[in-house]
Scaffold this motif. Structure first.
Motif: not given
Length: 617
Positions: A469-475, A477-483, A508-518, A579-582
């Motif tokens: 597993a890899a760690a990921f910090n979603p906290n 400022r610009q989460l969308e640039k974490s791809s 959580i909403h932002q992370l859900g959108e960001l990670t759809k592609a993976y 929220c996360a389970l959505n």
């Protein structure tokens, strides 16, 4: 009905392993049955070792204690004393809570026996009567019978002598076929008809061939199934001029195989030649929380390679989190040697049927007890797998590879690869942060070990089987640039991601959108807040963490009411989980300050919510 059979109605019991293997390892100098008289303390110690490893059933040291076998050592006049002392020693070790079986070995076997069938039966009855006279047995075990005729004749003679359970274990040269070419199912069916209470297999075959043999055997209405496999097939090892035959050191393999035996309807599982207390301990882990099967489907034999492939398909956390709601829970190793509450927490989490318990590696550069040591200490007491964090901060490349190889040897195959917080923020600010590698390099090293090669490219002689597993910090400022960061870790070898704790739904909403592609699943970190002061600290002093003003005001309003404050904080954690389970199936619960009661509450909430969702679906 006997207590043994009554217990087998509802439970799977673990029997002991080899006696001779341990005696030979201890320098056996003569007839090991005579050790009941000459070295009773050694026999007692072996019985206790198996009981300490988890054996519910032990057998007397009397496998070869028939007259013609003892005669070759000059002990034939001691037959009664040898057998009865064996029962006394076993009962002394067993006490009231462990069952004791009187063991009788076959006369016909791999070596030619000169006795007639009538003489064999006569000698077997003599031994059985000596054992039964003690009135301290829970049953008789007839084992390693290659010859079907001998076992049936013996069973006919002994059945009228006692009401105790009779266990008859046959030995096979080939999977599914008796020595005289009959199907195993036919041989076991005949034994059931003749009054055997438990029928099965022992010796010669390792787990693979024994499991394949039992695939052909149905569940009998009148009798239960047993299995005592050898550690493996013997192999010739030439470490010196002469060389010798050895069994594989494969105790952990027995943990997996124990579950397969249960699937085939086996209710009494032990070990034969080459097995040790480690094998029995592994079987105990394997059958924990399992119940006997009531129905089974007869399936055809599969090849050994197919069996190996089946083992290699072990479901990982990443696999599980792609299909269903999957919970992992973290509890920090303690800073001191007062570990009672930590152990209490681990055992409480173990009862919750979650996917893994994670142990951090000196998080925030605060010195704690080594997570690998604690996992090793507790692995035989819990069934939930451990997921161990591994920090690059404290190990150079030599240490990292050494640590990983040690994890593999100890059976820990789930790892969270992290770079690690710098030493200067911890309790030893002058300590050196090593950082020979970052988490990217560590992930690559793990994948290289999985190919059977070390960091230098040298062969390890076999591959590891880590899931990383890899760690990921979603906290941020610009989460969308974490791809790009996510993609780099995937390229390095990340099988899935575990996030830092999240304290607001928008992230959580932002992370859900960001990670759809993976394709790699994400476990969303949820850490319950313990008090208003804890919330203020997290909000103001921990980089990247921001709590909502609404929550802070709620907690402030009830900060002097401990119960109300805790209820408000838990309600917030549950809202974050909803929220996360959505978006995600993976939930990562982080236990604060050993408050595992909060984690248990959240586990119950997730499991209850998931059960409701399944019913609606």
């Amino acid at each position: 009905m006997s207590k043994l059979l009554d217990k087998l109605k509802t439970d799977i019991l673990v029997a002991d392993g080899a006696m001779g293997t341990l005696l030979y390892a201890d320098g056996l100098e003569s007839c090991h049955d005579y050790y009941n008289i000459s070295h009773p303390e050694r026999i007692l110690a072996i019985h206790k070792a198996y009981i300490d490893a988890g054996a519910d059933v032990i057998e007397t040291n009397t496998y070869g204690a028939k007259r013609h076998r003892l005669k070759s050592f000059g002990y034939d006049n001691d037959i009664k004393e040898i057998n009865q002392r064996a029962v006394e020693i076993a009962r002394q070790a067993a006490g009231e809570n462990v069952f004791v079986l009187g063991t009788i070995g076959a006369s016909r076997g791999l070596k030619q026996c000169e006795l007639s069938l009538e003489e064999i039966v006569e000698e077997t009855v003599e031994q059985a009567q000596a054992l039964l006279e003690t009135k301290q047995l829970d049953g008789l075990l007839f084992e390693t019978y290659y010859d079907r005729e001998e076992l049936e004749a013996v069973l006919k003679a002994i059945r009228p002598l006692t009401d105790l359970p009779l266990i008859t274990n046959m030995a096979l040269h080939e999977a599914g076929i008796t020595e005289d070419g009959r199907p195993l199912v036919e041989a076991l069916s005949n034994l059931v008809m003749l009054g055997a209470d438990i029928v099965g297999l022992n010796c010669h075959l390792g787990p693979y061939h024994m499991i394949q043999s039992l695939k052909q055997v149905p569940l009998f209405a009148q009798s239960y199934l047993s299995a005592y496999p050898n550690a493996s097939l013997l192999s010739f090892v030439s470490d010196d001029e002469k060389g010798q035959y050895r069994f594989s050191q494969n105790a952990d393999y027995f943990e997996y195989c124990a579950r397969l035996f249960v699937e085939e309807g086996v209710r009494l599982i032990g070990g034969c030649c080459g097995t040790t207390p480690d094998h029995i301990r592994a079987i105990k882990r394997g059958i924990k929380k399992l119940k006997p099967v009531e129905r089974k489907v007869i399936t055809p034999l599969i090849t050994e390679q197919e069996f190996i492939d089946e083992i290699s398909k072990k479901e990982t956390l990443a696999d599980k989190a792609k299909k269903e709601v999957t919970i992992i829970a973290e509890i920090d190793p303690p800073k001191t040697l007062a570990i009672d509450k930590f152990v209490e927490g681990i055992k409480a989490l173990d009862k919750k049927n979650i996917a893994a318990i994670t142990l951090a590696d000196n998080s925030l550069a605060k010195t704690r007890i080594c997570n690998l040591s604690l996992a090793s200490l507790l692995k035989d007491e819990v069934t939930t797998p451990f997921l161990l964090h591994l920090s690059c901060r404290d190990h150079n490349m030599i240490g990292l590879q050494s640590r990983l190889l040690g994890m593999d040897v100890l059976g820990f195959d789930q790892i969270l690869a992290i770079t690690g917080d710098p030493s200067k923020i911890g309790d030893f600010p002058g300590a050196t942060s090593v950082y020979d590698a970052t988490s990217f390099k560590l992930l690559s090293l793990i994948k290289q070990l999985n190919q059977g090669k070390g960091y230098s490219g040298a062969s390890l002689k076999r591959a590891t089987h880590f899931t990383a597993a890899a760690a990921f910090n979603p906290n941020v400022r610009q989460l969308e640039k974490s791809s790009r960061l996510i993609e780099r870790k995937i390229k390095a070898g990340a099988d899935y991601f575990i996030t830092q704790p999240i304290f607001n739904e928008e992230t959580i909403h932002q992370l859900g959108e960001l990670t759809k592609a993976y394709d790699q699943p994400f476990f969303v970190g949820i850490m319950p807040i313990t008090s208003y002061n804890n919330a203020v600290f997290l909000h103001n002093e921990v980089p990247g963490i921001h709590l909502s003003e609404t929550l802070l005001e709620k907690l402030k309003a009830v900060k002097d009411d401990k119960a109300a404050c805790q209820a408000a904080a838990l309600a917030e954690s549950k809202a974050l989980i909803d929220c996360a389970l959505n978006y995600f199936k993976g939930i990562y619960l982080i236990t604060p300050f050993l408050r595992y009661d909060l984690t248990l509450d959240l586990i119950d909430y997730i499991q209850e919510r998931t059960a409701v969702m399944k019913k609606r679906a």
